[in-house]
Design a protein around this motif. Sequence first.
Motif, PDB file in Angstrom:
ATOM      1  N   GLY A  51      45.212 142.715 148.028  1.00 46.32           N
ATOM      2  CA  GLY A  51      45.178 144.150 147.782  1.00 46.32           C
ATOM      3  C   GLY A  51      44.367 144.561 146.572  1.00 46.32           C
ATOM      4  O   GLY A  51      43.631 145.530 146.598  1.00 46.32           O
ATOM      5  N   ARG A  52      44.494 143.807 145.483  1.00 41.60           N
ATOM      6  CA  ARG A  52      43.729 144.165 144.282  1.00 41.60           C
ATOM      7  C   ARG A  52      42.240 143.980 144.524  1.00 41.60           C
ATOM      8  O   ARG A  52      41.425 144.757 144.055  1.00 41.60           O
ATOM      9  CB  ARG A  52      44.175 143.329 143.091  1.00 41.60           C
ATOM     10  CG  ARG A  52      45.505 143.765 142.560  1.00 41.60           C
ATOM     11  CD  ARG A  52      45.858 143.045 141.303  1.00 41.60           C
ATOM     12  NE  ARG A  52      47.169 143.492 140.852  1.00 41.60           N
ATOM     13  CZ  ARG A  52      47.769 143.042 139.787  1.00 41.60           C
ATOM     14  NH1 ARG A  52      47.182 142.131 139.046  1.00 41.60           N
ATOM     15  NH2 ARG A  52      48.943 143.497 139.445  1.00 41.60           N
ATOM     16  N   ASP A  53      41.892 142.933 145.254  1.00 42.89           N
ATOM     17  CA  ASP A  53      40.484 142.724 145.584  1.00 42.89           C
ATOM     18  C   ASP A  53      39.986 143.871 146.458  1.00 42.89           C
ATOM     19  O   ASP A  53      38.878 144.365 146.286  1.00 42.89           O
ATOM     20  CB  ASP A  53      40.295 141.393 146.315  1.00 42.89           C
ATOM     21  CG  ASP A  53      40.704 140.205 145.464  1.00 42.89           C
ATOM     22  OD1 ASP A  53      40.495 140.260 144.233  1.00 42.89           O
ATOM     23  OD2 ASP A  53      41.250 139.240 146.029  1.00 42.89           O
ATOM     24  N   HIS A  54      40.821 144.265 147.402  1.00 40.16           N
ATOM     25  CA  HIS A  54      40.487 145.377 148.289  1.00 40.16           C
ATOM     26  C   HIS A  54      40.244 146.646 147.473  1.00 40.16           C
ATOM     27  O   HIS A  54      39.264 147.361 147.680  1.00 40.16           O
ATOM     28  CB  HIS A  54      41.635 145.578 149.287  1.00 40.16           C
ATOM     29  CG  HIS A  54      41.493 146.791 150.135  1.00 40.16           C
ATOM     30  ND1 HIS A  54      42.029 147.998 149.767  1.00 40.16           N
ATOM     31  CD2 HIS A  54      40.881 146.980 151.322  1.00 40.16           C
ATOM     32  CE1 HIS A  54      41.747 148.897 150.698  1.00 40.16           C
ATOM     33  NE2 HIS A  54      41.061 148.298 151.650  1.00 40.16           N
ATOM     34  N   ASP A  55      41.124 146.930 146.528  1.00 38.91           N
ATOM     35  CA  ASP A  55      40.980 148.123 145.705  1.00 38.91           C
ATOM     36  C   ASP A  55      39.719 148.047 144.844  1.00 38.91           C
ATOM     37  O   ASP A  55      39.034 149.051 144.652  1.00 38.91           O
ATOM     38  CB  ASP A  55      42.201 148.318 144.811  1.00 38.91           C
ATOM     39  CG  ASP A  55      43.439 148.715 145.615  1.00 38.91           C
ATOM     40  OD1 ASP A  55      43.284 149.079 146.800  1.00 38.91           O
ATOM     41  OD2 ASP A  55      44.540 148.646 145.061  1.00 38.91           O
ATOM     42  N   ALA A  56      39.409 146.862 144.342  1.00 35.15           N
ATOM     43  CA  ALA A  56      38.199 146.703 143.530  1.00 35.15           C
ATOM     44  C   ALA A  56      36.956 146.976 144.363  1.00 35.15           C
ATOM     45  O   ALA A  56      35.987 147.576 143.880  1.00 35.15           O
ATOM     46  CB  ALA A  56      38.138 145.309 142.922  1.00 35.15           C
ATOM     47  N   VAL A  57      36.980 146.559 145.624  1.00 35.40           N
ATOM     48  CA  VAL A  57      35.835 146.802 146.511  1.00 35.40           C
ATOM     49  C   VAL A  57      35.710 148.305 146.794  1.00 35.40           C
ATOM     50  O   VAL A  57      34.624 148.871 146.702  1.00 35.40           O
ATOM     51  CB  VAL A  57      35.993 146.014 147.830  1.00 35.40           C
ATOM     52  CG1 VAL A  57      34.992 146.491 148.861  1.00 35.40           C
ATOM     53  CG2 VAL A  57      35.838 144.523 147.572  1.00 35.40           C
ATOM     54  N   LEU A  58      36.838 148.961 147.100  1.00 32.56           N
ATOM     55  CA  LEU A  58      36.778 150.370 147.446  1.00 32.56           C
ATOM     56  C   LEU A  58      36.549 151.286 146.252  1.00 32.56           C
ATOM     57  O   LEU A  58      35.765 152.222 146.313  1.00 32.56           O
ATOM     58  CB  LEU A  58      38.074 150.798 148.152  1.00 32.56           C
ATOM     59  CG  LEU A  58      38.214 150.386 149.599  1.00 32.56           C
ATOM     60  CD1 LEU A  58      39.520 150.910 150.156  1.00 32.56           C
ATOM     61  CD2 LEU A  58      37.069 150.911 150.443  1.00 32.56           C
ATOM     62  N   TYR A  59      37.241 151.030 145.163  1.00 30.11           N
ATOM     63  CA  TYR A  59      37.235 151.968 144.055  1.00 30.11           C
ATOM     64  C   TYR A  59      36.441 151.485 142.850  1.00 30.11           C
ATOM     65  O   TYR A  59      36.312 152.193 141.876  1.00 30.11           O
ATOM     66  CB  TYR A  59      38.672 152.268 143.617  1.00 30.11           C
ATOM     67  CG  TYR A  59      39.565 152.669 144.753  1.00 30.11           C
ATOM     68  CD1 TYR A  59      39.342 153.849 145.440  1.00 30.11           C
ATOM     69  CD2 TYR A  59      40.610 151.875 145.163  1.00 30.11           C
ATOM     70  CE1 TYR A  59      40.144 154.235 146.502  1.00 30.11           C
ATOM     71  CE2 TYR A  59      41.427 152.263 146.215  1.00 30.11           C
ATOM     72  CZ  TYR A  59      41.185 153.422 146.880  1.00 30.11           C
ATOM     73  OH  TYR A  59      41.986 153.805 147.921  1.00 30.11           O
ATOM     74  N   GLY A  60      35.972 150.267 142.887  1.00 29.66           N
ATOM     75  CA  GLY A  60      35.266 149.704 141.739  1.00 29.66           C
ATOM     76  C   GLY A  60      36.224 149.022 140.795  1.00 29.66           C
ATOM     77  O   GLY A  60      37.432 149.244 140.849  1.00 29.66           O
ATOM     78  N   ASP A  61      35.703 148.181 139.953  1.00 33.92           N
ATOM     79  CA  ASP A  61      36.535 147.434 139.013  1.00 33.92           C
ATOM     80  C   ASP A  61      36.861 148.358 137.849  1.00 33.92           C
ATOM     81  O   ASP A  61      35.986 148.747 137.089  1.00 33.92           O
ATOM     82  CB  ASP A  61      35.794 146.193 138.536  1.00 33.92           C
ATOM     83  CG  ASP A  61      36.652 145.306 137.651  1.00 33.92           C
ATOM     84  OD1 ASP A  61      37.886 145.478 137.675  1.00 33.92           O
ATOM     85  OD2 ASP A  61      36.079 144.454 136.966  1.00 33.92           O
ATOM     86  N   SER A  62      38.129 148.699 137.676  1.00 26.35           N
ATOM     87  CA  SER A  62      38.530 149.640 136.614  1.00 26.35           C
ATOM     88  C   SER A  62      38.860 148.932 135.306  1.00 26.35           C
ATOM     89  O   SER A  62      39.236 149.566 134.340  1.00 26.35           O
ATOM     90  CB  SER A  62      39.738 150.453 137.064  1.00 26.35           C
ATOM     91  OG  SER A  62      40.816 149.592 137.298  1.00 26.35           O
ATOM     92  N   SER A  63      38.724 147.611 135.248  1.00 29.18           N
ATOM     93  CA  SER A  63      39.079 146.879 134.028  1.00 29.18           C
ATOM     94  C   SER A  63      38.022 147.008 132.949  1.00 29.18           C
ATOM     95  O   SER A  63      38.258 146.699 131.814  1.00 29.18           O
ATOM     96  CB  SER A  63      39.336 145.403 134.338  1.00 29.18           C
ATOM     97  OG  SER A  63      38.142 144.815 134.815  1.00 29.18           O
TER      98      SER A  63
END
Length: 81
Positions: free
Chosen positions: A68-80
């Motif tokens: 899920g976190r990888d999925h979110d990073a792909v969709l929304y970009g890396d927020s870190s």
Amino acid sequence: MAAKPALLRDLNNLPEADLKVVASLVSELKKCRDKKTPAIANAKVVAGKQMAAIKKWAGRKLSDGFCGRDHDAVLYGDSSS
């Protein structure tokens, strides 16, 4: 708005120094309000970014353990960052 008359009454009883603090707070709140964008326009921007990311990654084989976190990073970009 029943709160408005009560606020005005309370403001009349404040010392001058406190009124300056209240005035600066109101000024800051107005600035924040003016910076906000309409929710619908913002939703359209987010949806457009999501569609672009989905099209970019469509049909690719993702590595094992893609979660899920990888999925979110792909969709929304890396927020870190």
